[in-house]
Design a protein around this motif. Structure first.
Motif, PDB file in Angstrom:
ATOM      1  N   ALA A 167       0.860  -1.184   0.000  1.00  8.68           N
ATOM      2  CA  ALA A 167       0.000   0.000   0.000  1.00  8.68           C
ATOM      3  C   ALA A 167       0.898   1.236   0.000  1.00  8.68           C
ATOM      4  CB  ALA A 167      -0.909   0.002   1.222  1.00  8.68           C
ATOM      5  N   VAL A 168       0.776   2.047  -1.041  1.00 13.38           N
ATOM      6  CA  VAL A 168       1.593   3.262  -1.149  1.00 13.38           C
ATOM      7  C   VAL A 168       0.667   4.438  -1.449  1.00 13.38           C
ATOM      8  CG1 VAL A 168       3.572   1.938  -1.992  1.00 13.38           C
ATOM      9  CG2 VAL A 168       2.011   2.991  -3.644  1.00 13.38           C
ATOM     10  N   ASP A 169       1.119   5.632  -1.120  1.00  9.69           N
ATOM     11  CA  ASP A 169       0.273   6.783  -1.453  1.00  9.69           C
ATOM     12  C   ASP A 169       0.367   7.055  -2.954  1.00  9.69           C
ATOM     13  OD1 ASP A 169       1.938   9.476  -2.009  1.00  9.69           O
ATOM     14  OD2 ASP A 169       3.053   8.215  -0.595  1.00  9.69           O
ATOM     15  N   ASP A 170      -0.640   7.761  -3.497  1.00  9.85           N
ATOM     16  CA  ASP A 170      -0.729   7.911  -4.950  1.00  9.85           C
ATOM     17  C   ASP A 170       0.377   8.782  -5.547  1.00  9.85           C
ATOM     18  OD1 ASP A 170      -1.604  10.328  -3.982  1.00  9.85           O
ATOM     19  OD2 ASP A 170      -3.534  10.301  -5.012  1.00  9.85           O
ATOM     20  N   GLY A 171       1.157   9.444  -4.707  1.00 11.25           N
ATOM     21  CA  GLY A 171       2.282  10.216  -5.212  1.00 11.25           C
ATOM     22  C   GLY A 171       3.609   9.481  -5.146  1.00 11.25           C
ATOM     23  N   HIS A 172       3.571   8.240  -4.680  1.00 13.29           N
ATOM     24  CA  HIS A 172       4.799   7.458  -4.530  1.00 13.29           C
ATOM     25  C   HIS A 172       5.351   7.093  -5.917  1.00 13.29           C
ATOM     26  CE1 HIS A 172       7.469   4.146  -3.342  1.00 13.29           C
ATOM     27  NE2 HIS A 172       7.400   4.633  -2.108  1.00 13.29           N
ATOM     28  N   PRO A 173       6.680   7.023  -6.068  1.00 13.75           N
ATOM     29  CA  PRO A 173       7.284   6.666  -7.363  1.00 13.75           C
ATOM     30  C   PRO A 173       6.804   5.318  -7.921  1.00 13.75           C
ATOM     31  CG  PRO A 173       8.961   7.569  -5.910  1.00 13.75           C
ATOM     32  CD  PRO A 173       7.718   7.420  -5.086  1.00 13.75           C
ATOM     33  N   LEU A 174       6.380   4.397  -7.041  1.00  8.84           N
ATOM     34  CA  LEU A 174       5.925   3.090  -7.508  1.00  8.84           C
ATOM     35  C   LEU A 174       4.419   3.032  -7.760  1.00  8.84           C
ATOM     36  CD1 LEU A 174       7.958   0.798  -5.043  1.00  8.84           C
ATOM     37  CD2 LEU A 174       8.514   1.330  -7.431  1.00  8.84           C
ATOM     38  N   ALA A 175       3.717   4.117  -7.523  1.00 10.12           N
ATOM     39  CA  ALA A 175       2.252   4.089  -7.501  1.00 10.12           C
ATOM     40  C   ALA A 175       1.627   3.647  -8.809  1.00 10.12           C
ATOM     41  CB  ALA A 175       1.705   5.461  -7.099  1.00 10.12           C
ATOM     42  N   GLU A 176       2.282   3.892  -9.938  1.00  7.43           N
ATOM     43  CA  GLU A 176       1.697   3.549 -11.232  1.00  7.43           C
ATOM     44  C   GLU A 176       2.109   2.172 -11.730  1.00  7.43           C
ATOM     45  OE1 GLU A 176      -0.669   5.375 -12.485  1.00  7.43           O
ATOM     46  OE2 GLU A 176      -0.380   6.668 -10.727  1.00  7.43           O
ATOM     47  N   VAL A 247     -10.473  -3.192   0.315  1.00  7.18           N
ATOM     48  CA  VAL A 247     -11.817  -2.597   0.286  1.00  7.18           C
ATOM     49  C   VAL A 247     -11.900  -1.342   1.152  1.00  7.18           C
ATOM     50  CG1 VAL A 247     -12.877  -4.842  -0.156  1.00  7.18           C
ATOM     51  CG2 VAL A 247     -12.704  -4.015   2.196  1.00  7.18           C
ATOM     52  N   VAL A 248     -10.888  -1.118   1.987  1.00  6.17           N
ATOM     53  CA  VAL A 248     -10.849   0.119   2.765  1.00  6.17           C
ATOM     54  C   VAL A 248     -10.454   1.230   1.792  1.00  6.17           C
ATOM     55  CG1 VAL A 248      -9.854   1.331   4.727  1.00  6.17           C
ATOM     56  CG2 VAL A 248     -10.155  -1.152   4.816  1.00  6.17           C
ATOM     57  N   GLY A 249     -11.456   1.880   1.245  1.00  4.56           N
ATOM     58  CA  GLY A 249     -11.228   2.793   0.137  1.00  4.56           C
ATOM     59  C   GLY A 249     -10.531   4.073   0.550  1.00  4.56           C
ATOM     60  N   SER A 250      -9.623   4.496  -0.304  1.00  2.62           N
ATOM     61  CA  SER A 250      -8.991   5.809  -0.171  1.00  2.62           C
ATOM     62  C   SER A 250      -8.544   6.219  -1.557  1.00  2.62           C
ATOM     63  CB  SER A 250      -7.795   5.769   0.777  1.00  2.62           C
ATOM     64  OG  SER A 250      -7.087   7.002   0.709  1.00  2.62           O
ATOM     65  N   ALA A 251      -8.910   7.418  -1.949  1.00  2.00           N
ATOM     66  CA  ALA A 251      -8.543   7.893  -3.281  1.00  2.00           C
ATOM     67  C   ALA A 251      -7.047   8.101  -3.406  1.00  2.00           C
ATOM     68  CB  ALA A 251      -9.277   9.208  -3.573  1.00  2.00           C
ATOM     69  N   HIS A 252      -6.336   8.098  -2.281  1.00  2.00           N
ATOM     70  CA  HIS A 252      -4.909   8.427  -2.309  1.00  2.00           C
ATOM     71  C   HIS A 252      -4.019   7.236  -1.969  1.00  2.00           C
ATOM     72  CE1 HIS A 252      -6.028  12.590  -2.846  1.00  2.00           C
ATOM     73  NE2 HIS A 252      -6.805  12.511  -1.777  1.00  2.00           N
ATOM     74  N   VAL A 253      -4.580   6.023  -1.940  1.00  2.00           N
ATOM     75  CA  VAL A 253      -3.779   4.826  -1.676  1.00  2.00           C
ATOM     76  C   VAL A 253      -3.843   3.912  -2.891  1.00  2.00           C
ATOM     77  CG1 VAL A 253      -3.548   2.747  -0.260  1.00  2.00           C
ATOM     78  CG2 VAL A 253      -4.105   4.917   0.822  1.00  2.00           C
ATOM     79  N   ARG A 254      -2.689   3.434  -3.313  1.00  2.00           N
ATOM     80  CA  ARG A 254      -2.614   2.440  -4.379  1.00  2.00           C
ATOM     81  C   ARG A 254      -2.187   1.108  -3.777  1.00  2.00           C
ATOM     82  NH1 ARG A 254      -1.491   3.109  -9.567  1.00  2.00           N
ATOM     83  NH2 ARG A 254      -1.850   0.855  -9.517  1.00  2.00           N
ATOM     84  N   TYR A 255      -2.866   0.040  -4.194  1.00  2.00           N
ATOM     85  CA  TYR A 255      -2.540  -1.312  -3.745  1.00  2.00           C
ATOM     86  C   TYR A 255      -1.820  -2.038  -4.875  1.00  2.00           C
ATOM     87  CZ  TYR A 255      -5.871  -0.387   0.007  1.00  2.00           C
ATOM     88  OH  TYR A 255      -6.515   0.146   1.082  1.00  2.00           O
ATOM     89  N   LEU A 256      -0.609  -2.489  -4.611  1.00  2.00           N
ATOM     90  CA  LEU A 256       0.232  -3.098  -5.641  1.00  2.00           C
ATOM     91  C   LEU A 256       0.488  -4.565  -5.301  1.00  2.00           C
ATOM     92  CD1 LEU A 256       2.911  -0.270  -5.899  1.00  2.00           C
ATOM     93  CD2 LEU A 256       0.778  -0.498  -7.213  1.00  2.00           C
ATOM     94  N   PRO A 257       0.147  -5.508  -6.200  1.00  2.00           N
ATOM     95  CA  PRO A 257       0.494  -6.911  -5.965  1.00  2.00           C
ATOM     96  C   PRO A 257       2.000  -7.086  -5.827  1.00  2.00           C
ATOM     97  CG  PRO A 257      -1.118  -6.728  -7.730  1.00  2.00           C
ATOM     98  CD  PRO A 257      -0.660  -5.322  -7.424  1.00  2.00           C
ATOM     99  N   LEU A 258       2.390  -8.021  -4.974  1.00  2.00           N
ATOM    100  CA  LEU A 258       3.805  -8.331  -4.754  1.00  2.00           C
ATOM    101  C   LEU A 258       4.161  -9.603  -5.511  1.00  2.00           C
ATOM    102  CD1 LEU A 258       3.918  -7.591  -0.923  1.00  2.00           C
ATOM    103  CD2 LEU A 258       5.039  -6.248  -2.727  1.00  2.00           C
ATOM    104  N   ARG A 259       5.284  -9.583  -6.206  1.00  2.00           N
ATOM    105  CA  ARG A 259       5.676 -10.751  -6.999  1.00  2.00           C
ATOM    106  C   ARG A 259       6.268 -11.870  -6.148  1.00  2.00           C
ATOM    107  NH1 ARG A 259       7.703  -6.433 -10.298  1.00  2.00           N
ATOM    108  NH2 ARG A 259       6.467  -6.196 -12.212  1.00  2.00           N
TER     109      ARG A 259
END
Length: 309
Positions: A167-176, A247-259
């Motif tokens: 879970a990273v904030d939407d401005g994090h370098p990894l967010a996209e 499901v804990v929604g936040s417009a500013h959090v991105r959830y990234l799968p881990l390999r």
């Protein structure tokens, strides 16, 4: 005064004939006569008026018949209630659960259980895994736990290996990014649960990170996942959370799968060894039956071993 004696009296009162009542009850007529006579002695009044040609109820007998039927009905209801409770059709079940189970698994499980056992009353208690394991069999009948170590006296049934997500904030370098390797977070501060609060979950996360080559560095602490994600948004660090938490929604959090293949978190169901009651067993078996369908829904959140792009 026994129930069989009341049944005999009711049969005589309804047939108004000792012979027919005896045939109905599969008894000798003499046994029926003896039971009615003993009942009248116990009550202290004549319940039947007998002549050589007929049998009639006395006024006392008419009043007694009403109560005798009521007593037999109540005894029958008590017998049926006991048998239904023993079969797990009715009763009271105390369920402990970790908060993250309430996002996905628990609602599905409760709905399915209610369909199968609509007359069972449930008491739900949100507790840490450690608190549940201490009280299972005493304070709760069945527990839904996370990242549980084996424990004497507790039978654990694995349910779902949830993928862990970054879970990273939407401005994090990894967010996209579509997915990341856990090692890419090694230099980041982590928002963590305090170990003294949930040692099993904490130790599991540390073990997962160590397999990726680092130990997570604490940036902040939180006691709930919602707080953890708020601190991520505020820039206090990243977090690694079970997939259900998405499901804990936040417009500013991105959830990234881990390999990383070890980046999973196991939900299990716990009952006391050798003394789980019928309802706890029914609940556990239902959870085990539902687990594969829930696990399949998580496949899109499982990272692949592709090279990061």
């Amino acid at each position: 005064m026994e129930l069989r004696t009341l049944r005999t009296f009711v049969a005589v009162a309804e047939e108004l004939h000792f012979g027919r009542a005896a045939a109905r009850l599969h008894l000798a007529q003499s046994a029926v006569s003896q039971q009615v006579a003993q009942l009248e002695r116990d009550v202290g009044v004549a319940l039947l008026a007998r002549t050589s040609r007929r049998v009639e109820l006395s006024r006392a007998g008419e009043a007694f018949l009403v109560e005798a039927r009521r007593t037999l009905d109540a005894a029958g209801s008590a017998r049926r209630a006991a048998r239904r409770a023993a079969a797990g059709e009715t009763g009271w079940l105390r369920i402990g659960f970790v908060d993250s189970a309430a996002y996905d698994l628990l609602p599905r499980l409760l709905a399915a259980f209610h369909q199968r056992r609509p007359e069972v009353r449930l008491e739900l208690q949100e507790l840490s895994t450690e608190a549940q394991l201490e009280g299972v069999g005493d304070d709760v009948d069945v527990s839904i736990t996370r990242d549980t170590d084996p424990l004497n006296g507790v039978e654990l049934t694995p349910l779902v290996d949830e993928p862990l997500l970054a879970a990273v904030d939407d401005g994090h370098p990894l967010a996209e990014r579509e997915a990341v390797d856990l090692a890419e977070l090694a230099a980041e501060p982590f928002v963590l649960f305090p170990r003294e609060h949930v040692p099993m979950v904490y130790d599991h996360l540390v073990a997962v990170c160590r397999l990726a080559g680092f130990r997570p560095r604490e940036g902040a602490q939180a006691l709930q996942y919602a707080t953890m994600l708020g601190l991520v948004t505020a820039g206090y660090g990243v977090a690694v959370v079970p997939a259900a938490v998405r499901v804990v929604g936040s417009a500013h959090v991105r959830y990234l799968p881990l390999r990383d293949p070890q980046a999973t978190s196991r939900l299990a169901i716990a009952v006391p060894v050798g003394r789980a009651d019928q309802l706890a067993t029914v609940f556990r078996d239902l959870a085990r039956d539902l687990a594969p369908s829930i696990d399949a829904l998580l496949d899109p959140l499982r990272g692949t071993r592709e090279t990061p792009g």
